[in-house]
Each structure stands twice: as structure tokens, then as C-alpha cells.
Design a protein around this motif. Structure first.
Motif, PDB file in Angstrom:
ATOM      1  N   TYR A 145     -66.050 -23.677 -72.733  1.00 37.34           N
ATOM      2  CA  TYR A 145     -65.296 -23.207 -71.570  1.00 37.34           C
ATOM      3  C   TYR A 145     -65.369 -21.683 -71.433  1.00 37.34           C
ATOM      4  O   TYR A 145     -64.529 -21.071 -70.794  1.00 37.34           O
ATOM      5  CB  TYR A 145     -63.833 -23.629 -71.678  1.00 37.34           C
ATOM      6  CG  TYR A 145     -63.622 -25.112 -71.505  1.00 37.34           C
ATOM      7  CD1 TYR A 145     -63.541 -25.684 -70.243  1.00 37.34           C
ATOM      8  CD2 TYR A 145     -63.515 -25.950 -72.610  1.00 37.34           C
ATOM      9  CE1 TYR A 145     -63.338 -27.037 -70.077  1.00 37.34           C
ATOM     10  CE2 TYR A 145     -63.321 -27.322 -72.459  1.00 37.34           C
ATOM     11  CZ  TYR A 145     -63.235 -27.852 -71.192  1.00 37.34           C
ATOM     12  OH  TYR A 145     -63.046 -29.204 -71.029  1.00 37.34           O
ATOM     13  N   GLU A 154     -52.350 -21.191 -76.118  1.00 37.71           N
ATOM     14  CA  GLU A 154     -52.708 -22.179 -75.098  1.00 37.71           C
ATOM     15  C   GLU A 154     -53.928 -21.675 -74.325  1.00 37.71           C
ATOM     16  O   GLU A 154     -54.069 -20.485 -74.053  1.00 37.71           O
ATOM     17  CB  GLU A 154     -51.544 -22.442 -74.136  1.00 37.71           C
ATOM     18  CG  GLU A 154     -50.291 -23.001 -74.792  1.00 37.71           C
ATOM     19  CD  GLU A 154     -50.476 -24.388 -75.388  1.00 37.71           C
ATOM     20  OE1 GLU A 154     -51.480 -25.051 -75.086  1.00 37.71           O
ATOM     21  OE2 GLU A 154     -49.604 -24.798 -76.181  1.00 37.71           O
ATOM     22  N   THR A 180     -54.950 -24.019 -68.553  1.00 35.88           N
ATOM     23  CA  THR A 180     -56.001 -24.872 -68.013  1.00 35.88           C
ATOM     24  C   THR A 180     -55.890 -26.286 -68.553  1.00 35.88           C
ATOM     25  O   THR A 180     -56.146 -27.264 -67.853  1.00 35.88           O
ATOM     26  CB  THR A 180     -57.381 -24.298 -68.376  1.00 35.88           C
ATOM     27  OG1 THR A 180     -57.433 -22.924 -67.989  1.00 35.88           O
ATOM     28  CG2 THR A 180     -58.483 -25.068 -67.672  1.00 35.88           C
ATOM     29  N   ARG A 181     -55.508 -26.395 -69.797  1.00 34.78           N
ATOM     30  CA  ARG A 181     -55.328 -27.695 -70.452  1.00 34.78           C
ATOM     31  C   ARG A 181     -54.333 -27.499 -71.586  1.00 34.78           C
ATOM     32  O   ARG A 181     -54.076 -26.383 -72.010  1.00 34.78           O
ATOM     33  CB  ARG A 181     -56.657 -28.236 -70.990  1.00 34.78           C
ATOM     34  CG  ARG A 181     -57.412 -27.250 -71.859  1.00 34.78           C
ATOM     35  CD  ARG A 181     -58.884 -27.603 -72.007  1.00 34.78           C
ATOM     36  NE  ARG A 181     -59.666 -26.481 -72.502  1.00 34.78           N
ATOM     37  CZ  ARG A 181     -60.031 -26.319 -73.772  1.00 34.78           C
ATOM     38  NH1 ARG A 181     -59.681 -27.216 -74.675  1.00 34.78           N
ATOM     39  NH2 ARG A 181     -60.744 -25.284 -74.146  1.00 34.78           N
ATOM     40  N   GLY A 210     -52.770 -33.727 -74.760  1.00 36.64           N
ATOM     41  CA  GLY A 210     -54.044 -34.397 -74.513  1.00 36.64           C
ATOM     42  C   GLY A 210     -55.032 -34.222 -75.640  1.00 36.64           C
ATOM     43  O   GLY A 210     -54.693 -33.871 -76.763  1.00 36.64           O
ATOM     44  N   GLY A 213     -61.336 -31.720 -73.646  1.00 39.57           N
ATOM     45  CA  GLY A 213     -61.558 -31.613 -72.211  1.00 39.57           C
ATOM     46  C   GLY A 213     -62.926 -32.145 -71.809  1.00 39.57           C
ATOM     47  O   GLY A 213     -63.778 -32.415 -72.654  1.00 39.57           O
TER      48      GLY A 213
END
Length: 259
Positions: A145, A154, A180-181, A210, A213
Motif C-alpha cells: 500500500y 493504524e 484506510t483499514r 479485519g 487488505g
């Protein structure tokens, strides 16, 4: 006498006020009970005192030492080894910009330079309003990313100098900011308490964490789409018209057939 250049604390350090000490003792009891050897609780206890003070203070070092039966020198050695423990007061938001190879060539250096200029601070320094501490990070472990920033650990992915500038402006103004996630953003002290091992009680925070990604799984999706799963070294090109030879340990895929 203290030696500030070495980060060594002056002794003796003052204790916490009685009400704060009682509250931290209760939390420390819970943390220490998780480990068969109490000294193994040092890392989470250091996060606990950061959740209280915003950095590892002399008083926090004394607290950890007393609770774990260690010397203050032993606690200081650990707290100054790991970069996630602050040695001095910092901002509500620790903004880290990855400047390692991939992030750097894709814009990480430009982002870091822009934030230094825009915030008027250098590496490891905090804005005058106490909101943002800026630091360069060698790797955020998110090369897929790049360029990546982290705020209180984060992820903020695929950044540009413009988006990074807008991000820190929002943080300083108290406007809502969404990673972003991952889990919703919280302050540095709140993050430190979570790292100490106390669950994030905000609604939906755990579910939002989660997993990997989409960019992280691109290679896996590509492999599945092609039906390729190969173990061992790649096949070498034949030099005599014969079959290719993958060498020892080569396994054929189901699509290639067996035998």
C-alpha cells in the motif's frame, strides 16, 4: 544525578497519587496474572503507564519495577530499547511516515518533507498544540500500500503529500478521521491501554480490525486464478529438447497431471 543524554532517570522517583496508584495496581494485577513469570508482564505494564502519562515517566518506571520485583535500571533498559515506548511527552497522535525503500521511492520522502514543513517540526518533535508528534519509520510492513503512514499504529495507505497534509490538519482540528483499514482511530493514550491488553470497548472496533487488505491478497488471487501452486525451485528451460526439470522437490500441479 541524572544523565539525560542516556535517558537514565533520576532517583528516587515520586510515586503516583494514592487514587491513581490504586487504579493502576488493579490493572497491573490483571496483567501480571496472565503470565507464569511476573517479569514477563513488563512490556504490557510499560504500555499501561504510557496510557496514564503519555510516555514512560520516572514514576512509571518505579511502578513497573516495584510491581515486578525488578530494578529501575532493568525497566529503563527495556523501555529505552523498544521504539514504541516514548521517553518524553508527545502528542495525542503519533504520525509515522514510512521512509524505507519502497515507500521512499513512491513518495514517502516527499511526504515526510512536506509534513515537516507544514507542521513546523522535525523528526520526533511535537506541534505546539500538543496534537501531533511526527516521526519517520523504517518500515510499516505494508509495502503493498506504499507510500504508507500510520497514526497511533493504524494504517493510512496510498498517501500523497496533499492527502498527508489534509490528514494532520484534520487531526489538529479535531475532525473525524478514519483509517484506510483496521480499527477506528483513538488517541495515543487510548491506544497504549489497548496494547497493554485491555480490550477496545468501542462498538464495532474489534469487528472493524479485519484481516489482510485486497492488495495484500493480490498474489494469492492471481495464483488461484491460474491454478498454479508450485513447491520447490522453478523449472529450468530444456537444453536438449527433453522435458523441463524442476530439480529435487519439484511438485506438479493438478492441472499438469501426475506421472
Amino acid at each position: 544525578m541524572s544523565d539525560v543524554s542516556l535517558g537514565m532517570p533520576s532517583l528516587p522517583a515520586p510515586d503516583y497519587p494514592a487514587d491513581v496508584r490504586a487504579r493502576l495496581d488493579a490493572d497491573a494485577d490483571e496483567v501480571i496474572a496472565r503470565y507464569p513469570d511476573s517479569r514477563s508482564a513488563l512490556l504490557p505494564l510499560l504500555h499501561l503507564v504510557q496510557a496514564e502519562d503519555g510516555h514512560v515517566t520516572r514514576t512509571g518506571i518505579r511502578f513497573c519495577a516495584e510491581r515486578l520485583g525488578l530494578t529501575t535500571a532493568e525497566v529503563t533498559a527495556v523501555s529505552t530499547f523498544y521504539t514504541m515506548y516514548r521517553r518524553a511527552p508527545g502528542g495525542d497522535y503519533q504520525v509515522g511516515v514510512c521512509t524505507n525503500t519502497l515507500c521512499a521511492v513512491l513518495g514517502g520522502d516527499a511526504i515526510f518533507d512536506e509534513l515537516k514543513r507544514h507542521l513546523g517540526v522535525g523528526n520526533g518533535e511535537t506541534t505546539a498544540d500538543g496534537k501531533v508528534t511526527l516521526e519517520h519509520i523504517e518500515c510499516n510492513a505494508a509495502c503493498d500500500y506504499a507510500p504508507v503512514m500510520m497514526v497511533n499504529w493504524e494504517f493510512f495507505d496510498n498517501q500523497t503529500p496533499e492527502s498527508a497534509r489534509a490528514l494532520v490538519d484534520d487531526l489538529r482540528a479535531g475532525r473525524p478521521v478514519e483509517p484506510t483499514r483496521g480499527a477506528p482511530l483513538c488517541t495515543y493514550k487510548e491506544t497504549a491501554r489497548i496494547l497493554a491488553g485491555f480490550p477496545d470497548r468501542r462498538p464495532g472496533a474489534v469487528e472493524a480490525s479485519g484481516g489482510a487488505g485486497p492488495a495484500s491478497l493480490a498474489g494469492l488471487r492471481l495464483a488461484r486464478g491460474e491454478g498454479a501452486h508450485r513447491v520447490g525451485p522453478p523449472r529450468t528451460a530444456p537444453t536438449d529438447g527433453g522435458p523441463t526439470d524442476g530439480g529435487p522437490g519439484q511438485r506438479q500441479t493438478s492441472e499438469e497431471g501426475e506421472g
